[in-house]
Scaffold this active site. Structure first.
Site, mmCIF file in Angstrom:
data_model
loop_
_atom_site.group_PDB
_atom_site.id
_atom_site.type_symbol
_atom_site.label_atom_id
_atom_site.label_comp_id
_atom_site.label_asym_id
_atom_site.label_seq_id
_atom_site.Cartn_x
_atom_site.Cartn_y
_atom_site.Cartn_z
ATOM 1 N N GLY A 48 0.852 -1.201 0.000
ATOM 2 C CA GLY A 48 0.000 0.000 0.000
ATOM 3 C C GLY A 48 0.879 1.239 0.000
ATOM 4 O O GLY A 48 0.679 2.164 0.775
ATOM 5 N N TYR A 235 -16.577 5.268 13.714
ATOM 6 C CA TYR A 235 -15.292 4.620 13.457
ATOM 7 C C TYR A 235 -14.935 3.617 14.556
ATOM 8 O O TYR A 235 -15.131 2.416 14.398
ATOM 9 C CB TYR A 235 -14.179 5.677 13.280
ATOM 10 N N LYS A 244 -10.543 -3.138 12.900
ATOM 11 C CA LYS A 244 -9.266 -2.748 13.504
ATOM 12 C C LYS A 244 -8.983 -3.567 14.771
ATOM 13 O O LYS A 244 -7.836 -3.800 15.117
ATOM 14 C CB LYS A 244 -9.250 -1.243 13.795
HETATM 15 P P1 NAD Z 1 -4.818 5.524 1.108
HETATM 16 O O1 NAD Z 1 -6.135 5.364 0.414
HETATM 17 O O2 NAD Z 1 -4.088 6.813 0.942
HETATM 18 O O3 NAD Z 1 -3.800 4.350 0.648
HETATM 19 C C1 NAD Z 1 -4.218 3.041 0.424
HETATM 20 C C2 NAD Z 1 -3.120 2.255 -0.277
HETATM 21 O O4 NAD Z 1 -3.588 0.895 -0.443
HETATM 22 C C3 NAD Z 1 -2.752 2.752 -1.685
HETATM 23 O O5 NAD Z 1 -1.364 2.569 -1.900
HETATM 24 C C4 NAD Z 1 -3.522 1.783 -2.600
HETATM 25 O O6 NAD Z 1 -2.961 1.619 -3.906
HETATM 26 C C5 NAD Z 1 -3.387 0.511 -1.795
HETATM 27 N N1 NAD Z 1 -4.397 -0.512 -2.130
HETATM 28 C C6 NAD Z 1 -5.738 -0.458 -1.951
HETATM 29 N N2 NAD Z 1 -6.285 -1.635 -2.364
HETATM 30 C C7 NAD Z 1 -5.265 -2.406 -2.786
HETATM 31 C C8 NAD Z 1 -5.190 -3.742 -3.320
HETATM 32 N N3 NAD Z 1 -6.258 -4.514 -3.473
HETATM 33 N N4 NAD Z 1 -3.963 -4.212 -3.672
HETATM 34 C C9 NAD Z 1 -2.841 -3.451 -3.531
HETATM 35 N N5 NAD Z 1 -2.859 -2.199 -3.011
HETATM 36 C C10 NAD Z 1 -4.061 -1.696 -2.657
HETATM 37 O O7 NAD Z 1 -5.102 5.170 2.636
HETATM 38 P P2 NAD Z 1 -4.477 5.660 4.034
HETATM 39 O O8 NAD Z 1 -5.417 6.631 4.648
HETATM 40 O O9 NAD Z 1 -3.032 5.987 3.895
HETATM 41 O O10 NAD Z 1 -4.653 4.313 4.881
HETATM 42 C C11 NAD Z 1 -3.602 3.378 5.098
HETATM 43 C C12 NAD Z 1 -3.785 2.738 6.469
HETATM 44 O O11 NAD Z 1 -3.686 3.749 7.475
HETATM 45 C C13 NAD Z 1 -5.163 2.074 6.662
HETATM 46 O O12 NAD Z 1 -5.020 0.913 7.423
HETATM 47 C C14 NAD Z 1 -5.927 3.118 7.450
HETATM 48 O O13 NAD Z 1 -6.980 2.567 8.223
HETATM 49 C C15 NAD Z 1 -4.804 3.641 8.338
HETATM 50 N N6 NAD Z 1 -5.082 4.964 8.968
HETATM 51 C C16 NAD Z 1 -5.560 6.010 8.221
HETATM 52 C C17 NAD Z 1 -5.852 7.219 8.868
HETATM 53 C C18 NAD Z 1 -6.388 8.406 8.093
HETATM 54 O O14 NAD Z 1 -6.918 9.330 8.719
HETATM 55 N N7 NAD Z 1 -6.251 8.454 6.793
HETATM 56 C C19 NAD Z 1 -5.626 7.360 10.238
HETATM 57 C C20 NAD Z 1 -5.081 6.295 10.962
HETATM 58 C C21 NAD Z 1 -4.834 5.077 10.308
#
Ligand code: NAD
Length: 392
Positions: A48, A235, A244
Site C-alpha cells: 500500500g 469509526y 481494527k
Molecule cells: P490511502 O487510500 O491513501 O492508501 C491506500 C493504499 O492501499 C494505496 O497505496 C492503494 O494503492 C493501496 N491498495 C488499496 N487496495 C489495494 C489492493 N487490493 N492491492 C494493492 N494495493 C491496494 O489510505 P491511508 O489513509 O493511507 O490508509 C492506510 C492505512 O492507514 C489504513 O489501514 C488506514 O486505516 C490507516 N489509517 C488512516 C488514517 C487516516 O486518517 N487516513 C488514520 C489512521 C490510520
C-alpha cells in the site's frame, strides 16, 4: 493535455503528474531535514505504498535510512486520453527520486490480497533484494477477494447496535448536513472484518516467512485509527473499529511468531487526516476540518509524512519505545490531547453551513484533498500541455 481537477463527490478522478512529483519531493525533504533514522531499515517492503501513510512510510524508509524499497499498490496506469491515478504518478516520482539518490526502488502494481501478487513479491525479493527487515502493511480498500474461495467481500461503514445520526460534511456542496446510518447486520460486520481486519496481514507475513525472505529481526507494522468521542460512533465503535480490533488480534499472533527469533509486529495508532481513504468516511471530513483548525492554531498540526517520520524515529527504531496497554505504538497523542479534543467538541456543537469557513479549516481540508491528486501546488504550471503517459 491540460490537466485540471475532476472532482466527483469525495473522489478526484484524475491526477497531475508534475503536482504528484512535487508532493513526493516535499515529503522527501521533510525526512531529509530531520537527519538519518538509526538504525533504520535496509530492505523494506511496503504494502500500500503509493498514497497516504504507505507512501510516507516508503519515503521515510528510503530517505531516512537509505533502504532499498519494494512497493505494492493497486493503481490505474495512464492512457493517451486519461491521466493515471495519483498513486501511480507518486510511484513514478518516487522511483525517479530513489534512483537518482542511488537507491533500489521497484514496485508491483496489482491486487495485494491475491496469492499471485504475494508470489511475485517473494520472487522479486529472492532475485533482487535478499531479505526484508521491515514490512509495512498500509492497505485501505473497500473490497477484498479471498484468493482461497474466490469470494469478494465489501466493507461497510456503519454503526453497531443502534442507528447513529451525526453531523457530516457534504464536500460536493460545501454544506454541513446530517447523516443517519442504520446499524450494520452481523454479515456486514463480518465482511468489513474480512476486508480491513488482520487476516491478509497475517497471510502476507506467513507467506514471506515460509519463503525465507524475512530477516530474523524483521519488524512489521500495520496502521490503525482510534479517535475519540466524535468519531467513535462511526469509526472506533463501528464496523471499521471491529475490523481494527481484528488487526490487533493479528498483531498479537504475528508478534508471538516473530519475537521468537528477535522480530516484532506492532499495530501503530496514527492521527486522522486527509487521505483518499478517510475522505470516504462519513463524519471524518468535518471532524478533520475542525481538528486541523484547532491543531494549526495550537501549532501541533502534522500531515502524513510528519506522523510517519515521528513513528519511525520515536517508535519503530527507538531504543525502548513506549507501548500503550494494548501493545500499540502511538503517534496520535497530539490529536487526542484533552485540550485539543475539548476545543473540537465545542466547535462540533455549533458548526453549521453558515459558519463552516470561520470555525473550521475546511479551506485547508480542500487544499489538502486536491493536493493528494497533485493539484493546487505552488510552482506547478497547471496551464502546461503535457502527456499523461509516464512509465513506472
Ligand atoms: P490511502 O487510500 O491513501 O492508501 C491506500 C493504499 O492501499 C494505496 O497505496 C492503494 O494503492 C493501496 N491498495 C488499496 N487496495 C489495494 C489492493 N487490493 N492491492 C494493492 N494495493 C491496494 O489510505 P491511508 O489513509 O493511507 O490508509 C492506510 C492505512 O492507514 C489504513 O489501514 C488506514 O486505516 C490507516 N489509517 C488512516 C488514517 C487516516 O486518517 N487516513 C488514520 C489512521 C490510520
Amino acid at each position: 493535455m491540460i490537466i485540471k481537477p475532476k472532482v466527483r463527490g469525495f473522489i478526484c478522478t484524475n491526477a497531475h503528474p508534475v503536482g504528484c512529483a512535487a508532493n513526493v519531493r516535499e515529503q522527501i525533504e521533510v525526512v531529509q531535514n530531520s537527519g538519518s533514522i538509526q538504525p533504520g531499515s535496509k530492505n523494506a517492503l511496503i504494502i500500500g505504498s503509493s498514497t497516504g501513510y504507505g507512501l510516507a512510510s516508503r519515503i521515510a524508509a528510503a530517505f531516512g535510512s537509505n533502504a532499498a524499497t519494494l512497493g505494492v499498490f493497486f493503481e490505474k496506469p495512464p492512457s493517451e486520453t486519461k491521466t493515471a491515478s495519483a498513486g501511480y504518478y507518486n510511484s513514478v516520482a518516487f522511483h525517479q527520486e530513489a534512483k537518482s539518490a542511488g537507491l533500489y526502488a521497484e514496485s508491483i502494481n496489482g491486487d495485494a490480497f491475491s496469492d499471485e501478487i504475494k508470489q511475485q513479491v517473494i520472487e522479486k525479493i529472492k532475485a533482487e533484494m535478499g531479505k526484508i527487515d521491515l514490512v509495512v502493511y498500509s492497505l485501505a480498500s473497500p473490497r477484498r477477494t479471498d484468493p482461497k474461495t474466490g469470494i469478494t467481500f465489501n466493507s461497510t461503514l456503519k454503526p453497531i447496535g443502534n442507528p447513529v445520526t451525526n453531523k457530516s460534511l457534504d464536500t460536493s456542496k460545501n454544506l454541513v448536513t446530517e447523516v443517519s446510518l442504520d446499524p450494520a447486520s452481523d454479515e456486514e460486520i463480518a465482511n468489513t472484518i474480512k476486508v480491513m481486519g488482520g487476516e491478509d496481514w497475517e497471510w502476507w507475513i506467513d507467506a514471506l516467512s515460509q519463503a525465507g525472505v524475512l530477516t530474523e529481526d524483521c519488524k512489521t507494522v500495520a496502521y490503525t485509527y482510534i479517535g475519540k468521542k466524535i468519531t467513535w460512533p462511526i469509526y472506533g465503535h463501528a464496523t471499521i473499529g471491529k475490523a481494527k480490533e481484528d488487526l490487533d488480534r493479528a498483531g498479537e499472533v504475528l508478534n508471538r511468531k516473530l519475537s521468537e527469533l528477535g522480530g516484532e509486529a506492532r499495530v501503530c495508532v496514527l492521527k486522522g487526516l486527509v487521505t483518499q481513504a478517510s475522505s470516504a468516511i462519513p463524519v471524518m471530513p468535518l471532524y478533520i476540518s475542525l481538528l486541523y483548525k484547532v491543531m494549526k492554531e495550537a501549532g501541533t498540526h502534522e500531515g502524513c509524512i510528519e506522523q510517519i517520520n515521528r513513528l519511525f524515529r520515536d517508535a519503530i527504531y527507538a531504543d525502548s519505545p513506549e507501548l500503550d496497554e494494548k501493545g500499540h505504538w502511538r503517534v496520535d497523542d497530539l490529536e487526542l490531547d484533552e485540550e485539543i479534543q475539548q476545543k473540537v467538541e465545542a466547535l462540533w456543537e455549533i458548526v453549521n453551513s453558515d459558519n463552516l469557513l470561520e470555525l473550521s479549516d475546511y479551506q485547508g481540508y480542500q487544499q489538502e484533498f486536491l493536493k493528494l491528486f497533485g493539484f493546487g501546488i505552488d510552482g506547478v504550471d497547471y496551464e502546461a500541455d503535457l502527456s499523461p503517459l509516464l512509465e513506472l
